[in-house]
Every structure is written in C-alpha cells, then in structure tokens.
Design an enzyme around this catalytic site. Sequence first.
Site, PDB file in Angstrom:
ATOM      1  N   SER A  44       0.662  -1.221   0.127  1.00  0.00           N
ATOM      2  CA  SER A  44       0.014   0.123   0.234  1.00  0.00           C
ATOM      3  C   SER A  44       0.713   1.217  -0.040  1.00  0.00           C
ATOM      4  O   SER A  44       1.775   1.603  -0.897  1.00  0.00           O
ATOM      5  CB  SER A  44      -0.993  -0.191   1.279  1.00  0.00           C
ATOM      6  OG  SER A  44      -1.783   1.080   1.321  1.00  0.00           O
ATOM      7  N   GLU A  97     -13.139   5.723   6.224  1.00  0.00           N
ATOM      8  CA  GLU A  97     -12.357   6.091   7.249  1.00  0.00           C
ATOM      9  C   GLU A  97     -11.917   7.554   6.644  1.00  0.00           C
ATOM     10  O   GLU A  97     -12.018   7.843   5.705  1.00  0.00           O
ATOM     11  CB  GLU A  97     -11.002   5.219   7.183  1.00  0.00           C
ATOM     12  CG  GLU A  97     -11.150   3.839   7.831  1.00  0.00           C
ATOM     13  CD  GLU A  97      -9.962   3.180   8.131  1.00  0.00           C
ATOM     14  OE1 GLU A  97     -10.006   2.603   9.327  1.00  0.00           O
ATOM     15  OE2 GLU A  97      -9.181   2.776   7.243  1.00  0.00           O
ATOM     16  N   ALA A  98     -11.520   8.328   7.732  1.00  0.00           N
ATOM     17  CA  ALA A  98     -11.104   9.814   7.308  1.00  0.00           C
ATOM     18  C   ALA A  98      -9.829   9.689   6.189  1.00  0.00           C
ATOM     19  O   ALA A  98      -9.813  10.516   5.490  1.00  0.00           O
ATOM     20  CB  ALA A  98     -10.503  10.456   8.453  1.00  0.00           C
ATOM     21  N   GLY A 139      -2.141  -0.646  14.675  1.00  0.00           N
ATOM     22  CA  GLY A 139      -2.325  -1.801  14.145  1.00  0.00           C
ATOM     23  C   GLY A 139      -0.904  -2.080  13.198  1.00  0.00           C
ATOM     24  O   GLY A 139      -0.660  -3.206  12.683  1.00  0.00           O
ATOM     25  N   THR A 140      -0.034  -1.265  12.716  1.00  0.00           N
ATOM     26  CA  THR A 140       0.570  -0.987  11.758  1.00  0.00           C
ATOM     27  C   THR A 140       1.956  -1.091  11.785  1.00  0.00           C
ATOM     28  O   THR A 140       2.833  -0.842  11.267  1.00  0.00           O
ATOM     29  CB  THR A 140       0.197  -0.410  10.341  1.00  0.00           C
ATOM     30  OG1 THR A 140       0.150   0.972  10.516  1.00  0.00           O
ATOM     31  CG2 THR A 140      -1.248  -0.871   9.892  1.00  0.00           C
TER      32      THR A 140
HETATM   33  C1  16G Z   1      -4.442  -0.341   7.623  1.00  0.00           C
HETATM   34  C2  16G Z   1      -5.839  -0.389   7.232  1.00  0.00           C
HETATM   35  C3  16G Z   1      -6.651   0.815   7.187  1.00  0.00           C
HETATM   36  C4  16G Z   1      -6.371   1.778   8.799  1.00  0.00           C
HETATM   37  C5  16G Z   1      -4.830   1.684   9.019  1.00  0.00           C
HETATM   38  C6  16G Z   1      -4.771   2.009  10.476  1.00  0.00           C
HETATM   39  C7  16G Z   1      -7.078  -1.949   5.673  1.00  0.00           C
HETATM   40  C8  16G Z   1      -7.080  -2.430   4.300  1.00  0.00           C
HETATM   41  N1  16G Z   1      -6.013  -0.907   5.903  1.00  0.00           N
HETATM   42  O1  16G Z   1      -3.787   0.306   6.708  1.00  0.00           O
HETATM   43  O2  16G Z   1      -7.857   0.737   7.024  1.00  0.00           O
HETATM   44  O3  16G Z   1      -6.899   2.992   8.723  1.00  0.00           O
HETATM   45  O4  16G Z   1      -4.256   0.273   9.045  1.00  0.00           O
HETATM   46  O5  16G Z   1      -3.201   2.013  10.896  1.00  0.00           O
HETATM   47  O6  16G Z   1      -7.688  -2.310   6.535  1.00  0.00           O
HETATM   48  P1  16G Z   1      -2.648   2.467  12.335  1.00  0.00           P
HETATM   49  O7  16G Z   1      -3.396   1.109  12.873  1.00  0.00           O
HETATM   50  O8  16G Z   1      -1.442   2.074  12.203  1.00  0.00           O
HETATM   51  O9  16G Z   1      -3.304   3.451  13.010  1.00  0.00           O
HETATM   52 MG    MG Z   2      -3.651   0.874   0.160  1.00  0.00          MG
END
Ligand code: 16G
Ligand code: MG
Length: 543
Positions: free
Chosen positions: A66, A376-377, A504-505
């Site tokens: 992504s 999502e925003a 989460g990322t």
């Molecule tokens: C991922 C999610 C996205 C979310 C983001 C939050 C999918 C396809 N993508 O990119 O929806 O807004 O994580 O990231 O579900 P964070 O947990 O690091 O804030």
């Molecule tokens: Mg993407």
Amino acid sequence: MSFDKTAIKNNIIPHEKEDFVYTYGTAGFRSNAEVLGSVMYKVAILASLRSKKLNGSTIGVMITASHNPEEDNGVKLVDPRGEMLEQSWEVYATKLANAKDGESLLAVVDEVVAQYKIDLDVPANVIYAYDTRPSCPHLVKCLEQGLEASGAKSINFGLKTTPMLHYLVRCINTAGTSDAYGEPTEEGYYKKLTSAFATAVKGKPRLSTLHVDCANGVGAPKLRELLKFISSDVLSVDIVNENTTTLGQLNKNCGADYVKTNQRAPPSISITAGDRCCSYDGDADRIVFYYVTEDGTFRLLDGDKIAGLAAVFITDLVHEAGIDSIKVGVVQTAYANGSSTNYLTKVLNVPVSCVSTGVKHLHHEAEKYDVGVYFEANGHGTVLFSPDALNTIKTAEAKTPAQKQAIAQLFSLTELINQTVGDAISDMLLVEAILTSRQWSFEEWDQAYTDLPNRLVKVVVSDRHIFKTTNAERQLVEPAGLQTEIDALVAKYSNGRSFVRASGTEDAVRVYAEAATRAETDDLAFKVAQLVYDRAGGVGARP
Ligand code: 16G
Ligand code: MG
C-alpha cells in the site's frame, strides 16, 4: 494435484531472519520485503486450506504494501465475496508464518485442518496479483512454490490494484449465479465502471480536468487503461506521478498518505485556485481530494467528506425515486472529524455507527444497513447495497419521468461502486459522477460543514500492547486510570475530544485530538501525548 504434506514440509522456504516475529495484522503481513519470501510460501498453503474449507471457492492473494515505502512489501488474503480474510483465520495465518521448519509447519497445518474440519481432497482454487514494487517478482515465485506444494489450481492475474483483485475474486465466485458480479477480467472491470459512469452523468456537462496523483504506483497504468474505455467528453483526467519504473519513486513525497498526513499537495503538483486534484495510495484502494482557495489555503476533502457527499446524494436519489423504504446509514471510526458526525446525524439525519479502525470492521458494520456508506477519514471506503435494496432498485416502477431518472441513476451507482472493498478508481468516479450530476465545484462540496481543527500525534513507547481500548477505540481500559486523566484534560477545551490507541501497523501509540481552535487542539494533543509518554515509559524525545 493433491495437498502433498511431504512436499509442503520439504519445500519450505527458510526464515530470512532468525528472530523475526510475523503478525497478520490490520492489512495482512507487512514489513521489509527481505523477510517475506518465507511468508509467501505459508500464505499459499493457508489460501489453499481456506479454499478447501469453502468447498473450492476461489481465494485471492494480493501482494502489496500500500502506502509503505518501496522497500517494504506485504500480502493479504481475499475471501470469496471479495472481502478481507475472516478474522478467526488471522491467528492461524500468524501461526503458520512463524513456523520455522517443516515439522512445525505441518503441525500448524494439522491444527487448522482439525479446527475447521477441512477435507483435504476438496480441490483448492487461488488467484493472485501484485503491485509495482521491485520485490514482487521474487515474492510471487515464493508464493507459487507454496501453491504448487499444496496442489492448488491457481491463476496469476499479474499487475493489479488491490481493489481489482477483490473484484476478480467476487466475479469468479459468483459467475453463473443470479448474483453474478461481473466479467472476471480487467477489461470487464473497466467496462462495468465506465458504462455505469456514462449512465450516471448522462445529459450533464462535463466538469473541468481532474488531476490525479497516482503515487507512482499501480493506479497509474490502470487508470490510463480505464481512460481508453471512456470518452473525454464525459471525463477529463490528467495523470500525475505515474513513474512506476524508476526505483525509489513509489509513494515518495506523493500519494494519499502524504497529502493526508502533511495536509498539503505533493510538491510535484503545482496547484492553483480552481484546480481539482486527488491522490491515490500505492495500491489504489484509498483516495483523498483537495484544492486551494483564492487566498492559497489548502483544503482537504477526505474520507469523511466523501462519505457526506455520497450519503446526501444517495438519500436524495432514494427519495426522488419514490423508494424511501431504503434507509441509508454511515459507518465511521473515531478518527472521523466531529463536524462530519454532527453533519450526518443532525443535518442529514442519517444513522451513524462508529467502529474500530480497519476496513474489515467498517465493511461488516455497513452490511447492516440497506445502503451502508463507510469511509475512514484517511480515504479508505465504499458503499454497500444490501441484496434487498438492490432488488428494490431493480424492480422499482417509476410513476414519473423524474422517478425514472432517479431509479436509473441509483442503479448506475450500484454498478459504478466497487462493493467488495474501497477502490480509489471507483470512488473517484463516484465523486465525479455526483459532482457532475449536481454541477458542483469542490468549494460547493466542501461547504457541507467545516472540519474542527485536529491533530494526530505518534508516541513511541516501550510496549504499545499495554494500551487496551473499548467503545470502538474511543476509551482506554488500560493502563488503569489513564482515561480519567484524559477526560479531565478534554473537559477544559471547547468542543474537545481526544482518544488514544495502539497502532495496528506501526510500533507506536497514536493520539488524536480535536477542539474548537487550532491552538486548543495542539495544546490538547500534546498534553495527552505527554500523559501517554509518562505513563508508558516513552522512548525517544518527550512529545
Ligand atoms: C491499515 C488499514 C486501514 C487503517 C490503518 C490504520 C486496511 C486495508 N487498512 O492500513 O484501514 O486505517 O491500517 O493504521 O484495513 P494504524 O493502526 O497504524 O493507525
Ligand atoms: Mg492501500
């Protein structure tokens, strides 16, 4: 071709780094591409098992990271109706990925087979695709090694956007049924979207050119291809940032994430008042729009604004069509600007639900409405029409020419919108169709409501997992007492709102704050960030 346990055991791709721990998170597996070959092999096996469990339905595998930097990559599974992998399987994805040798891999396979009572004799069907990242060809080979060992019948769909793969999975699984989603080819996708767009804007003058920043990613060649199917008399698009061949360019100083995070246009776009612009992310499943005012102020039209536009347009159309029985609802996350929620609930009078971050949560909640608009925003989102709503639209009988037109337009939207997942190309066409239909400028669209000033702060702590939330991430349950302290702070600001959640990322905690003024917002955000830092043993500079 059979599921050959000996082959699965013997052909395992060894872990690239001894101590690396893999997690199937919000967006599948995602990390530096160097450690992902071993994961691809396991993902192939998981996809095969999932297909067998679902009587041979086709499962999708998408290789992409992504908006992440070019050196990263990732992989996620797509379920038969084009949705994200069912959540209960995520733990097994994680377990498989962390199996270090053939024996432990087979042990996890046996566990999955027993848990889901899988008949290994059922044939498995898997399709896969990938984005423009330089690491993709190698990772595809690793995936194929796993598909071969697990005896899956597979098709390589090549270079695709993420939403295209979701579309293809649904088309293949619904082919020949009354629920057939479309022709399972890239051309079928273009034809479906472009003919629906032409119907939606019929009889209306074309808008000025839309400048589309494709983040130097897969969206660029695909959008260029789509344009071959649509006349420039109905849509005028100028593609920016379409360099997918020079190393290091993907998502670099461009794309939806850059624009949303920095609240400014990519330096590669010279934007002046009157210009209409939008940005995709690297795999084209996310979009934001923007423009500058006469005095040069940058204005972002994010996912919240898109949701508002779609909700008002569809609500009006349903009414004009004389089928008010169809109820429109909107799904947001805690990151939605307070003004947008206020506009939806108080001005449009539509029901709004708030769910946890991540597309899968929004998607499932949106399924509860006749027409569920979810965004999502950050620009991830789409609109879902329930089977009943679709049927009502298809069978509605018009009593007047105006009703007839509204019904036709509503139907065209159901074709135009990628209902499997958020899709930058499809969302772009949806927004353009609405604005063309209304003959609205970006300024007019923007006037629905004014965003409250907001601020997102990232705090790096020693262990982000100690942060546990409830109430769609809006309140902390742990660390104990911290929420009370945040509440006490928030109460001091007019229109103040703030919440804290673990990312989460990324290995970090995110703090969101909004308030009536920019100064109050910044003050609130930094004070909450400091509370978090102090309570959780912050790492690095204190915010
Ligand atoms: C991922 C999610 C996205 C979310 C983001 C939050 C999918 C396809 N993508 O990119 O929806 O807004 O994580 O990231 O579900 P964070 O947990 O690091 O804030
Ligand atoms: Mg993407």
